[in-house]
Design a protein around this motif. Structure first.
Motif, PDB file in Angstrom:
ATOM      1  N   VAL A   6     125.034 -37.178  75.197  1.00 10.27           N
ATOM      2  CA  VAL A   6     124.509 -35.762  75.291  1.00 10.27           C
ATOM      3  C   VAL A   6     125.746 -34.853  75.254  1.00 10.27           C
ATOM      4  CG1 VAL A   6     123.065 -34.312  76.413  1.00 10.27           C
ATOM      5  CG2 VAL A   6     122.446 -36.537  76.091  1.00 10.27           C
ATOM      6  N   ASN A   7     125.701 -33.703  74.462  1.00 10.40           N
ATOM      7  CA  ASN A   7     126.872 -32.785  74.167  1.00 10.40           C
ATOM      8  C   ASN A   7     126.304 -31.527  75.351  1.00 10.40           C
ATOM      9  OD1 ASN A   7     128.196 -30.295  73.812  1.00 10.40           O
ATOM     10  ND2 ASN A   7     128.805 -31.436  71.979  1.00 10.40           N
ATOM     11  N   VAL A   8     126.953 -31.388  76.270  1.00  6.28           N
ATOM     12  CA  VAL A   8     126.500 -30.275  77.229  1.00  6.28           C
ATOM     13  C   VAL A   8     127.105 -29.033  77.125  1.00  6.28           C
ATOM     14  CG1 VAL A   8     126.046 -32.338  78.954  1.00  6.28           C
ATOM     15  CG2 VAL A   8     128.316 -31.039  79.035  1.00  6.28           C
ATOM     16  N   ASN A   9     127.776 -28.714  76.016  1.00  6.44           N
ATOM     17  CA  ASN A   9     127.994 -27.282  75.818  1.00  6.44           C
ATOM     18  C   ASN A   9     127.161 -26.309  76.181  1.00  6.44           C
ATOM     19  OD1 ASN A   9     130.519 -28.523  74.823  1.00  6.44           O
ATOM     20  ND2 ASN A   9     130.746 -27.434  73.055  1.00  6.44           N
ATOM     21  N   LYS A  10     125.998 -26.483  75.358  1.00  5.89           N
ATOM     22  CA  LYS A  10     124.921 -25.464  75.534  1.00  5.89           C
ATOM     23  C   LYS A  10     124.723 -25.001  77.038  1.00  5.89           C
ATOM     24  CE  LYS A  10     123.929 -24.018  71.435  1.00  5.89           C
ATOM     25  NZ  LYS A  10     125.333 -24.437  70.955  1.00  5.89           N
ATOM     26  N   ILE A  11     124.800 -25.984  77.862  1.00  3.57           N
ATOM     27  CA  ILE A  11     124.438 -25.807  79.504  1.00  3.57           C
ATOM     28  C   ILE A  11     125.745 -24.831  80.017  1.00  3.57           C
ATOM     29  CG2 ILE A  11     124.397 -26.738  81.806  1.00  3.57           C
ATOM     30  CD1 ILE A  11     122.269 -27.594  79.897  1.00  3.57           C
ATOM     31  N   ALA A  12     126.923 -25.363  79.393  1.00  2.00           N
ATOM     32  CA  ALA A  12     127.813 -24.149  79.826  1.00  2.00           C
ATOM     33  C   ALA A  12     127.900 -22.830  79.185  1.00  2.00           C
ATOM     34  CB  ALA A  12     129.173 -24.899  79.352  1.00  2.00           C
ATOM     35  N   THR A  13     127.274 -22.683  77.994  1.00  4.33           N
ATOM     36  CA  THR A  13     126.928 -21.444  77.422  1.00  4.33           C
ATOM     37  C   THR A  13     125.956 -20.785  78.215  1.00  4.33           C
ATOM     38  OG1 THR A  13     127.352 -22.458  75.079  1.00  4.33           O
ATOM     39  CG2 THR A  13     126.259 -20.198  75.349  1.00  4.33           C
ATOM     40  N   LEU A  14     124.943 -21.410  78.754  1.00  2.00           N
ATOM     41  CA  LEU A  14     123.949 -20.515  79.486  1.00  2.00           C
ATOM     42  C   LEU A  14     124.644 -20.095  80.962  1.00  2.00           C
ATOM     43  CD1 LEU A  14     121.041 -19.651  79.614  1.00  2.00           C
ATOM     44  CD2 LEU A  14     120.684 -21.859  80.349  1.00  2.00           C
ATOM     45  N   ARG A  15     125.441 -20.756  81.479  1.00  2.09           N
ATOM     46  CA  ARG A  15     125.835 -20.787  82.612  1.00  2.09           C
ATOM     47  C   ARG A  15     127.008 -19.473  82.459  1.00  2.09           C
ATOM     48  NH1 ARG A  15     130.855 -24.445  83.876  1.00  2.09           N
ATOM     49  NH2 ARG A  15     131.595 -23.482  82.306  1.00  2.09           N
ATOM     50  N   ASN A  16     127.788 -19.494  81.434  1.00  2.00           N
ATOM     51  CA  ASN A  16     128.801 -18.371  81.120  1.00  2.00           C
ATOM     52  C   ASN A  16     128.235 -17.007  81.160  1.00  2.00           C
ATOM     53  OD1 ASN A  16     130.675 -20.581  81.610  1.00  2.00           O
ATOM     54  ND2 ASN A  16     131.355 -20.398  79.582  1.00  2.00           N
ATOM     55  N   SER A  17     126.855 -16.986  80.597  1.00  4.24           N
ATOM     56  CA  SER A  17     126.313 -15.940  80.054  1.00  4.24           C
ATOM     57  C   SER A  17     125.941 -14.968  81.156  1.00  4.24           C
ATOM     58  CB  SER A  17     125.023 -16.241  79.278  1.00  4.24           C
ATOM     59  OG  SER A  17     124.006 -16.619  80.155  1.00  4.24           O
ATOM     60  N   ARG A  18     126.010 -15.356  82.560  1.00  7.59           N
ATOM     61  CA  ARG A  18     125.833 -14.576  83.687  1.00  7.59           C
ATOM     62  C   ARG A  18     127.087 -14.680  84.466  1.00  7.59           C
ATOM     63  NH1 ARG A  18     120.605 -13.260  84.871  1.00  7.59           N
ATOM     64  NH2 ARG A  18     121.209 -12.326  86.771  1.00  7.59           N
ATOM     65  N   GLY A  19     128.183 -15.301  84.283  1.00  6.65           N
ATOM     66  CA  GLY A  19     129.260 -15.124  84.947  1.00  6.65           C
ATOM     67  C   GLY A  19     129.082 -15.997  86.328  1.00  6.65           C
ATOM     68  N   GLY A  20     128.012 -16.626  86.700  1.00  7.48           N
ATOM     69  CA  GLY A  20     127.914 -17.650  87.792  1.00  7.48           C
ATOM     70  C   GLY A  20     128.149 -18.965  87.571  1.00  7.48           C
ATOM     71  N   ASN A  21     127.351 -19.581  88.541  1.00  6.91           N
ATOM     72  CA  ASN A  21     127.451 -20.873  88.243  1.00  6.91           C
ATOM     73  C   ASN A  21     125.723 -21.640  88.253  1.00  6.91           C
ATOM     74  OD1 ASN A  21     128.554 -23.791  88.032  1.00  6.91           O
ATOM     75  ND2 ASN A  21     128.250 -24.195  90.156  1.00  6.91           N
ATOM     76  N   VAL A  22     125.056 -20.891  87.390  1.00  9.91           N
ATOM     77  CA  VAL A  22     123.894 -21.206  87.146  1.00  9.91           C
ATOM     78  C   VAL A  22     123.415 -21.114  85.729  1.00  9.91           C
ATOM     79  CG1 VAL A  22     121.220 -20.804  87.742  1.00  9.91           C
ATOM     80  CG2 VAL A  22     122.859 -20.508  89.534  1.00  9.91           C
ATOM     81  N   PRO A  23     123.122 -22.378  85.193  1.00  7.13           N
ATOM     82  CA  PRO A  23     123.056 -23.681  85.744  1.00  7.13           C
ATOM     83  C   PRO A  23     124.051 -24.308  86.096  1.00  7.13           C
ATOM     84  CG  PRO A  23     122.658 -23.970  83.395  1.00  7.13           C
ATOM     85  CD  PRO A  23     122.717 -22.405  83.525  1.00  7.13           C
ATOM     86  N   ASN A  24     124.130 -25.334  87.043  1.00  7.01           N
ATOM     87  CA  ASN A  24     125.361 -25.988  87.373  1.00  7.01           C
ATOM     88  C   ASN A  24     125.827 -27.138  86.561  1.00  7.01           C
ATOM     89  OD1 ASN A  24     126.830 -27.997  88.801  1.00  7.01           O
ATOM     90  ND2 ASN A  24     126.619 -26.720  90.703  1.00  7.01           N
ATOM     91  N   LEU A  25     126.513 -27.041  85.584  1.00  9.02           N
ATOM     92  CA  LEU A  25     127.090 -27.841  84.814  1.00  9.02           C
ATOM     93  C   LEU A  25     127.191 -29.211  85.445  1.00  9.02           C
ATOM     94  CD1 LEU A  25     127.907 -28.391  81.728  1.00  9.02           C
ATOM     95  CD2 LEU A  25     130.309 -28.045  82.709  1.00  9.02           C
ATOM     96  N   LEU A  26     127.768 -29.301  86.409  1.00  9.36           N
ATOM     97  CA  LEU A  26     128.110 -30.945  87.004  1.00  9.36           C
ATOM     98  C   LEU A  26     126.655 -31.364  87.504  1.00  9.36           C
ATOM     99  CD1 LEU A  26     131.233 -30.269  89.109  1.00  9.36           C
ATOM    100  CD2 LEU A  26     131.013 -30.767  86.698  1.00  9.36           C
ATOM    101  N   ARG A  27     125.810 -30.410  88.163  1.00  7.14           N
ATOM    102  CA  ARG A  27     124.481 -31.178  88.392  1.00  7.14           C
ATOM    103  C   ARG A  27     123.593 -31.726  87.176  1.00  7.14           C
ATOM    104  NH1 ARG A  27     120.749 -30.749  92.710  1.00  7.14           N
ATOM    105  NH2 ARG A  27     119.198 -32.088  92.137  1.00  7.14           N
ATOM    106  N   VAL A  28     123.551 -30.804  86.232  1.00  7.91           N
ATOM    107  CA  VAL A  28     122.771 -31.018  84.981  1.00  7.91           C
ATOM    108  C   VAL A  28     123.383 -32.342  84.453  1.00  7.91           C
ATOM    109  CG1 VAL A  28     122.067 -30.329  82.895  1.00  7.91           C
ATOM    110  CG2 VAL A  28     122.215 -28.672  84.444  1.00  7.91           C
TER     111      VAL A  28
END
Length: 237
Positions: A6-28
């Motif tokens: 599973v490529n998790v790039n999109k999880i990181a994209t969503l996280r970066n869009s708000r500048g915080g750590n939600v969603p948490n890439l490591l937890r996902v």
């Protein structure tokens, strides 16, 4: 069974869009593995617009399945891979401003370069794969670089399948047969989805691994991440 990475790039994209750590890439990522995925893929780009280089370092500490890092082997990328030492590195000829991967390597023109890069990674016990179009000549060129595997770039198959053109699989069958004859492992990725994955898997001999990100995350918005991962696993049996 073909492995699902599973490529998790999109999880990181969503996280970066708000500048915080939600969603948490490591937890996902931990959840994705617990739901049954057999690998995690990331594709850091130089501008770090989704996966950051630090993410690769952090993920190495927690991924318990296969860890695959994709990217263009510029020096910064090579240094990262040699530091992190994932299970596999997949070489992709991305332009610096590419939105997403849009072509495989010309393994003939770039043979010497790829051979040198691959030798470096293999000296460090990192499995290598080259992103290639479904062209037997490019597959044969890949074999001459010393790579362990190829990853078939499947966008043209997905586009044909969406139009009801079942012959779109034919070049991929031929390329896979060539790879098998040359002793190369076969991976695949790009625009594979719940709609087309079973047909692709059923027709490609000795398919070892598929890497899926964009479609899987989009499908999960409707069906749920755990459910979607298990739907893929069932289709890949």
């Amino acid at each position: 069974m073909t492995k699902l990475s599973v490529n998790v790039n999109k999880i990181a994209t969503l996280r970066n869009s708000r500048g915080g750590n939600v969603p948490n890439l490591l937890r996902v990522t931990k959840d994705i593995e617990s739901f049954g995925a057999q690998g995690i893929t990331i594709h850091p780009r130089p501008d770090e617009r989704h996966i950051r280089y630090q993410d690769a370092r952090d993920l190495k500490k927690l991924v318990t399945t296969e860890f695959n890092i994709e990217g263009n082997p510029i020096q910064k990328f090579m240094d990262l891979v040699l530091e992190v030492r994932p299970t596999q590195v997949t070489l992709v000829p991305d332009a610096l401003n590419a939105i997403t991967s849009n072509a495989g390597w010309d393994t003939i023109t770039n043979r010497s370069f790829l051979k040198e890069v691959i030798a470096t990674f293999k000296q460090n016990n990192i499995r290598t794969s080259i992103f290639v179009d479904a062209d037997p000549k490019m597959v044969a060129g890949a074999a001459e670089t010393g790579t362990d595997r190829i990853e078939l770039y499947t966008e043209s198959f997905a586009e044909a399948f969406d139009k009801g053109d079942m012959k779109g699989i034919d070049p991929f069958i031929e390329a896979a047969q060539t790879a098998d004859q040359l002793g190369l492992g076969i991976n695949a990725g790009h625009d594979l989805s719940l709609d087309n994955i079973k047909y692709f898997k059923d027709n490609i001999p000795n398919l070892l691994e598929v890497s899926i990100g964009h479609a899987l995350i989009c499908e999960s918005l409707y069906l749920g991440l755990e459910n979607v991962i298990n739907m893929y696993l069932n289709k890949l049996k």
